[in-house]
Structure formats: C-alpha cells, structure tokens
Design a protein around this motif. Sequence first.
Motif, PDB file in Angstrom:
ATOM      1  N   ASN A   2       0.703  -4.193   3.551  1.00  0.00           N
ATOM      2  CA  ASN A   2       2.022  -4.646   3.081  1.00  0.00           C
ATOM      3  C   ASN A   2       1.910  -5.376   1.740  1.00  0.00           C
ATOM      4  O   ASN A   2       0.812  -5.593   1.219  1.00  0.00           O
ATOM      5  CB  ASN A   2       2.678  -5.535   4.149  1.00  0.00           C
ATOM      6  N   ALA A   4       2.453  -8.526   0.962  1.00  0.00           N
ATOM      7  CA  ALA A   4       1.745  -9.830   1.009  1.00  0.00           C
ATOM      8  C   ALA A   4       0.234  -9.617   0.972  1.00  0.00           C
ATOM      9  O   ALA A   4      -0.505 -10.310   0.274  1.00  0.00           O
ATOM     10  CB  ALA A   4       2.145 -10.584   2.279  1.00  0.00           C
ATOM     11  N   ALA A   7      -0.877  -8.720  -2.462  1.00  0.00           N
ATOM     12  CA  ALA A   7      -0.876  -9.906  -3.338  1.00  0.00           C
ATOM     13  C   ALA A   7      -2.125 -10.756  -3.112  1.00  0.00           C
ATOM     14  O   ALA A   7      -2.760 -11.236  -4.059  1.00  0.00           O
ATOM     15  CB  ALA A   7       0.383 -10.737  -3.094  1.00  0.00           C
ATOM     16  N   ILE A   8      -2.501 -10.883  -1.816  1.00  0.00           N
ATOM     17  CA  ILE A   8      -3.715 -11.678  -1.503  1.00  0.00           C
ATOM     18  C   ILE A   8      -4.942 -11.013  -2.106  1.00  0.00           C
ATOM     19  O   ILE A   8      -5.805 -11.650  -2.712  1.00  0.00           O
ATOM     20  CB  ILE A   8      -3.863 -11.851   0.043  1.00  0.00           C
TER      21      ILE A   8
END
Lengths: 289, 360
Positions: A2, A4, A7-8
């Motif tokens: 996903n 998130a 982004a991590i």
Amino acid sequence: MNAAGAAIGTARRERAKAAALLLPAALWLLVFFALPAFVLLDSSFDRYADAKVSDDFTFANYARVFSESVYLKVFLRSVAVAALVTAASLLLAYPVAHFIARRAGKNRDLLFLALIVPFWTSIVIRTYAWKILLGTSGAVNYFLLQSGLAEAPVKMLFSPSAVVVGLIHVLLPFMIIPLYASLEKIDPGTVEAAMDLGAGRVQTFLRITFPLSLPGVGVGCLLVFILALGSFLTPQLLGGPGSLMISNVIQTEYMETGNWPLGGALAVVFLAVSLVFVAGCNKLFKAEE
Amino acid sequence: MKSIKIKEERRTALKTIAAGGAMLAFPGVVRAQEKIGGELYLETFGGAYSEAVTAYIVDSFREKHGVKVRVTNFGTGGEQFAKIKAGNNRIDVSSLNGSRIWASIQAQALLPLRLENIPNFRKLHSKFQNPAYEGGSAERYSAGLVWGDTAIAYNTDLVKEKPASWHDFLRPELQGRVSLLGQPLTMVQVGAIMTGQDINNIADLSAVEKKLEEVKPQLLKFWSSGSEMTQLLATREVWMANFWRGRVNKLREDGHPIQYVVPKEGAPGWVDCMVVPKTCENRRAAEAFIDHALDAGVQGKFVTEGITYAPCNVGVALSREQQEHLGATPEIFETAVFPDARYVAANQDMWNLLANRIKS
C-alpha cells in the motif's frame, strides 16, 4: 504494497543513502579527530616525573593548570587577542563582503577569486612577508625614511600589535566568505521595500541588512575567534618577548620538556573552553534569528 | 667410505648446531654480517646544517655503499625529540641534541648502537664515548658528531664596544636589540651563568628568574630556530644575541659584520649526536652511516668546508687557525660545561614553567 508501505520504504532508502554519504566524513572525523582527542584526554591523566611518563592515573596535571597563575594569564591574553582580531576582522570584512555581494555585478566572480587566492600560499610565507614588509630594513621603513616621514627606522615587528595585524591578514577571508554567503542571500526587494517606506540608508542597514546577515556574522566571528585563539605560528614569528599565547605554551610542553600529560591537560581545558564559547555563540545567534 | 660419509654428516650437523648456538649466544656477531643496502631515512637539522650533512656526509656515503638516502629536515631539537618520542614515523638515523638523549633513553625511544658495526666510535673523544648525557646507561645510544658552545654573536657595525660578559646584554643602548634563545634550558643556563651559578647545580632558581626578568626589556624577541636567528642578525633587527659559532662563521662568510665571542664567565656547551630511533627499519645501514659520518676524513671536510663546528672525532687533523675558527681548541674543550642530562631531565619541567612566566 500500500501507499504507507511504499512511503516507509522510500524513507528507509533515503536514510540509507544519507548514511552512505555521511560515512566517509564520519570515518574521517573518527580517525583524525575523535581518536586523537581521546588519546589526548587519556594522556592528560598520566603522571610525568624525571622526563618519564607513566600511566598512573592522576588529576595532578589539571590541578596544576588551575593553580599556576601563568596559564590563566596566558589564556586571558589569548582571549583578548582573539577578540580584538575578531572585532577588527568583522569591521574590515563587512564592507568588502557587502561590496562583492551587492555591488560587484559582473566582477563578482573575479573578486571572489581574488579573495581565495591567498589560501594558495602557505601561512608561513604570508607571515614571513610581514617580516619583510615591516622589518627595520623592510619596504615600509624604506618608504618612511626615503620620504622623510621618519628619521630612524620605526619598530613595527615583534610586538602584540604585529601579532594582531598578522592574524587579521591571515584570518580575514574566514570572515568575508560567510558574510558574503549571508549577504548574497538577502532578497534585494526587502532593502528596496524598506527604502520605499522611508527608511534612510543607515536605518535600512541597521534594521534590515545587518539583522539578516547575522548568521554570516555569527559563523565568521566563530571561525576567526577560534582560529585566532589557537594560533601558534603568527605569535611565534611576529610576537615579541611577552607575546606568548596558549598554543605556544602547549607546544613547549610537548616539544621542550616532553611533559605530554600537562600539555594534554592544557589542551583539554582549552578545547573545553572553546566548545563552551561555540555553544554560547550558537545560542546567542539562534536567539537573534 | 660409509664411515667417512657418516663422519662428514656428523661434522655438518655439528657445524649447524654450533652456528645455531653462536647465533643465540652472540647475536651481535651474526647481525654484524647483515648486508648494507636499501634505503636510509635520515632526519637532521635544517638550513646550512642540512646542506653540509648532504654535501659532505650523505653524498660520499651514497657513493661508498650504494644506499639511497632520504634526507628530511626539522626546525628545532625539541621538535625532533617529540617526534622520536612519539615513534610513529620511520626514522633510521636522526640528529639529536645531547641534552635530550637521556630523556629519549628514558622514553625507550632509541635503539642501542652495536659498536662492532661502528669502529670509528672508538676514535671519539672519551667525553663522547662515555657521555654524561646518557646518564650512565650500560649501552651506548648516541654518537657525537660535532660539539660547540652557545656564546655571544654581535654586529660589529652596530655594537661599538666588543662584548666581554653576559651582562653586556643589559647595556642601555641595546634595549630592544637583544635576542635570547627561547628554549627553557638555554634561558636558565644564561640566567645561571649571569648569577654566578653552576649550570649543573643551580642553588638559587629565583635569582635566575629575577635576572631573566631584568634582561627581558632588552629583548626584541625570543628566537626559536637557527635560521630565524640568522635572518634576524642578517637584517640587523638584532644586534646582539646568544648564538652558535658555526652559524656566525657562515654569516661572516656571507659578508655580514657579525662576530662571535665567548664571555669571560664562560658559555654552555652542546653536542649534536646521531641516534638510531626505535622506528629504524634499516639498522645496518644506519650504523654504517654513523660510522661513515665519524670517519676522520669525512668529519674533517664536514667541519672545515661545511658547517663550522668542532668535530667529536679527535683524529681530525686541524691547524691551530682552524681549531680557533671552529672553537675546537683544547682549552675551549676543557673549559666547556656540558649540561648533565639527568639534572636537566629532573628539572626541565620547573624550568619550562619559569620560562613561561618570563615570556608571559
């Protein structure tokens, strides 16, 4: 994956990239600053007797640094010389930096190059040049005698003022460059706006230009003060019989007596005071900003 | 036939065992057979001294043994003492002041000299074969190359009256025209002589400090290296100073009106030695170099054509005129007072503090 998670992953990659970029400099600092500083600190607790250093733990070197008045006297003189050099450098450097940043136009690069050129010459040679210029049979005395302005050679070398002049010459670029960087960043529109609103040149300088250049002033003062405080060569070559500075004292402990523990203790105290000064400056200029 | 062969084998085995035993029992003998070659890292005083070492010692050594010599210079004995003590760099042979030998031995920074590889060592004056500056150590760590005194140099054009005493530093017309070597040992020696004390047994150190405070207003500066003092005398910044005879001779050869005089109170002596630091990587070549430098012929050229100091080898043939020029007369040698290195080591910390007080 996903959004998130992506982004991590990106953040991790960025961190790894930053770490990789920082690693060489960090290793350099570790090997050539942190480790020698630790060795210095460690040796400052050693004992010295009869030209022999033993690793018996002792605070005697620090006790001596704080109990012998000569060290405080020399340290205070070093601080006074460094403060004078810093203040004079700031006064001399500001108009130069301002001119290069705001007025030089097409010649800016050329002037900036002229500023950097002295760095290509060794500090020893630049300091020796003052001996040739200001000596009894030097160029300045020759001019004074030939022009009738003096009847006998004027003594200019080997005094505290010669040390100050020599240090200003050597350290001036360290003040001009950060000042230039700060002044160059100031939006000309802010200055014009102040003048449009009725402020005079002095008021504009005091309330707009100078406050906005404070980061450069701070960095320049810090660099010049620290370098002047720890200067060794200029006082050695241009100083008189009473121009001893703290680095000269440390040098004699290492090279004359071989009392490295006392030299180490002096260097550690000197470093600690310098760090306190840097921290104080940082706090002051952050508050100003 | 067989018994002969067995005997031969036994003999060979016995020879091998004997050789092995000899290696263990007499390692010096075996080491002495090491080959002289490779590279030699030599460090010596800079300026005219280094030029003379290169021209009159290094070049002929290179020619004789085919050893490549890398010459590096240092400014002061103190600088070199710190470097040798730190022991971080390869140095095969180094110059070192006699007064620093004991402290260097104490710091375990030197290798003992294997005298069987330096036959010319036996030609040194006995004072340098068993030197006081080694503090009575059982082995020898230094080989004296040249010696001299530190007396008064003055400009004959600017100083009208020839100085005769260390107290001439206090003449009012010389205010701001005098210079003293800023090394604590020399400062204290001058103060001790001016107060009538033995440099190797200073009973009243506060009198020494007071005398140096009295001299301070006369000083232009404390000088720190031979090349600096040479420049200060040549440019007429300094009119009178304590200095070394060889440097004064060189100034005079270059046309400067500088003279050298030993004051009536005497002058402290010094010895420039050669040592093998513990960081030496070519010990055999280092010893060969020292032996070569101590050779009477090599030393003779070094002191008469190069740097003009007195040779430590007593076999160097010098005329009376040459002896006077070099300060190598028997009278000077007998009266020269060399610092006791143990005494220096025991007191140098206190003397350095005193010197800092004077300079602050």
